[in-house]
Design an enzyme around this catalytic site. Structure first.
Site, PDB file in Angstrom:
ATOM      1  N   TYR A 129       6.669   9.294   2.911  1.00 10.55           N
ATOM      2  CA  TYR A 129       5.314   9.301   2.355  1.00 10.55           C
ATOM      3  C   TYR A 129       4.618  10.636   2.570  1.00 10.55           C
ATOM      4  CZ  TYR A 129       5.715   4.214   1.911  1.00 10.55           C
ATOM      5  OH  TYR A 129       6.108   2.948   1.584  1.00 10.55           O
TER       6      TYR A 129
ATOM      7  N   LYS B 130      18.912   3.301   9.051  1.00 11.85           N
ATOM      8  CA  LYS B 130      20.004   3.291   8.064  1.00 11.85           C
ATOM      9  C   LYS B 130      20.914   4.446   8.460  1.00 11.85           C
ATOM     10  CE  LYS B 130      21.829   1.708   4.240  1.00 11.85           C
ATOM     11  NZ  LYS B 130      22.500   0.415   4.179  1.00 11.85           N
TER      12      LYS B 130
ATOM     13  N   ASP C  63      18.901  -2.975   5.903  1.00  6.23           N
ATOM     14  CA  ASP C  63      19.260  -4.020   4.928  1.00  6.23           C
ATOM     15  C   ASP C  63      19.638  -5.320   5.636  1.00  6.23           C
ATOM     16  OD1 ASP C  63      21.243  -2.346   5.847  1.00  6.23           O
ATOM     17  OD2 ASP C  63      22.499  -2.474   4.064  1.00  6.23           O
TER      18      ASP C  63
ATOM     19  N   ASP D  60       7.000  -0.338   6.098  1.00  2.60           N
ATOM     20  CA  ASP D  60       6.070  -0.793   5.063  1.00  2.60           C
ATOM     21  C   ASP D  60       6.635  -2.044   4.396  1.00  2.60           C
ATOM     22  OD1 ASP D  60       3.973  -0.864   3.331  1.00  2.60           O
ATOM     23  OD2 ASP D  60       4.479   0.945   2.232  1.00  2.60           O
TER      24      ASP D  60
ATOM     25  N   ASP E 236       5.672  -6.399   5.267  1.00  2.00           N
ATOM     26  CA  ASP E 236       5.175  -7.314   4.228  1.00  2.00           C
ATOM     27  C   ASP E 236       6.100  -8.518   4.112  1.00  2.00           C
ATOM     28  OD1 ASP E 236       2.940  -5.876   3.599  1.00  2.00           O
ATOM     29  OD2 ASP E 236       3.350  -5.808   1.443  1.00  2.00           O
TER      30      ASP E 236
END
Ligand SMILES: NC(=O)c1ccc[n+]([C@@H]2O[C@H](COP(=O)([O-])OP(=O)(O)OC[C@H]3O[C@@H](n4cnc5c(N)ncnc54)[C@H](O)[C@@H]3O)[C@@H](O)[C@H]2O)c1
Length: 351
Positions: free
Chosen positions: A142, A189, A221, A245, A249
């Site tokens: 970001y 990852k 994942d 992020d 959620d």
């Protein structure tokens, strides 16, 4: 205790849910003999409308000179539907995080006993869930270099992390795990990304300083899958900005409603407390939004000053309101529902 609290209501339902949190905090202050000085300031689309800047200098000064920030939500459809807008509400949020040095977003995920059957997930999967995510907030993709090339036909965003940024976040994670069940999961990852390999290497090097904490390393994942399969297997999870992020959620589904989950963003000098939901523009001004995520964020604010009795008083009254059915329409399932302001009044009067 005297606390100066910057109050950034923002857009949409922000002002309505913030009003309820203020009512509840004032009731707590009265009961426990604290002095809360609320310092309102503009942010988001409403700040753009007023002064052309989603995070004006005046707002920053108010935040930087307060003991904590209580934040509602920002965002407005006129910007969501106009990707070409140069000044945008979210820019204010990112700038605020950076300028206040808010580097760790803390998101607890838990279940409410009276709402467990409202979760889309099965009771036996989610009962007893009590985990907390620490998401890195000021680095990663970001904030990395981005752009277009080849006449705009190629776009790129880059993810960069420094060892220092990782250590700062991981330290909070280790400390939190020490106080909880001493389990820490580093989500990355590392089989593909170099930045993830630096995360893993850095956290591994820190393990020796926290001998009681058992650390696991899992790929993002796999965590995305296991989080909704067996959430109670997790305790404290640390991760970088983008993965956090998305996963936080996803985790919010466990508790049943976006309107329920609180969060804190921790900085070196100041912390900010906010619901995880956005400005829910469809509900703005209707007095129907669920204020509990914001009220529970205020409970985290008291926790931040080691006022745990005060924080517990808020959590207790929230649980009571849920068991007694004093709920907004998102939780009423066609039964009797209460207005946002009525829920706030009920909570404040029961503190
Ligand atoms: N931190 C923030 O301020 C923040 C976070 C996310 C989104 N946003 C912004 O908010 C705006 C709307 O985004 P969105 O629709 O994706 O997310 P949202 O969280 O505002 O709403 C998504 C859905 O969640 C439910 N919901 C959210 N808050 C609720 C509440 N308090 N009570 C009951 N139900 C609630 C509603 O069903 C709603 O349709 C956008 O402009 C977005 O950019 C801001």
């Amino acid at each position: 205790m005297k606390l100066n609290i910057a109050l950034l209501a923002g857009d949409g339902i922000g002002p309505e849910v913030i009003d309820q949190a203020v009512k509840v905090c004032d009731a707590v202050a009265k009961k426990f003999n604290h002095d809360l000085n609320w310092r309102p300031a503009l942010t988001g689309a409403s700040a753009i409308d007023a002064v052309g800047d989603p995070y004006p200098d005046e707002t920053h000064n108010i935040c930087a000179t307060s003991d904590a920030v209580l934040f509602g939500a920002i965002g407005h459809p006129k910007y969501d539907n106009d990707p070409s807008a140069k000044v945008r509400p979210e820019q204010g949020l990112l700038r605020m995080r950076q300028k206040l040095g808010l580097f760790a977003n803390v998101r607890p995920t838990f279940t409410f006993p009276s709402l467990i059957d409202k979760s889309p997930l099965k009771r036996e999967r989610i009962e007893g869930t009590d985990l907390v995510f620490l998401r890195e907030l000021t680095g990663g993709i970001y904030f990395g270099k981005r752009g277009r090339k080849d006449n705009g036909d190629t776009a790129y965003d880059t993810c960069t992390y420094t060892r220092k940024e990782i250590q700062r976040l991981a330290k909070k994670g280790f400390e939190m795990a020490e106080k909880r069940s001493k389990r820490l999961c580093c989500v990355d990852k590392a089989n593909v990304l170099e930045s993830s390999r630096l995360w893993r290497e850095t956290v591994q090097a820190m393990e020796k300083d926290y001998p009681e904490v058992k650390v696991s390393y899992e790929f993002v994942d796999a965590v995305a899958m296991r989080l909704v399969q067996w959430p109670s297997e997790y305790d404290v999870l640390i991760t970088e900005n983008l993965f956090g992020d998305i996963l936080t959620d996803e985790a919010s589904v466990i508790s049943g409603s976006m309107g329920l989950m609180p969060s804190a963003s921790i900085g070196e000098n100041i912390s900010l407390y906010e619901p995880i939901h956005g400005s829910y523009p469809q509900a703005a001004g209707k007095d129907i939004a669920n204020p509990l995520a914001t009220v529970l964020s205020a409970a985290m604010l008291f926790d931040g000053f080691n006022l745990s009795e005060e924080a517990e008083a808020i959590r207790k009254v929230v649980n009571e309101s849920l068991s007694e059915g004093i709920v907004t329409e998102d939780l009423a399932e066609g039964g009797k529902s209460y207005k946002t302001s009525e829920v706030g009044d009920w909570l404040a009067s029961h503190i």
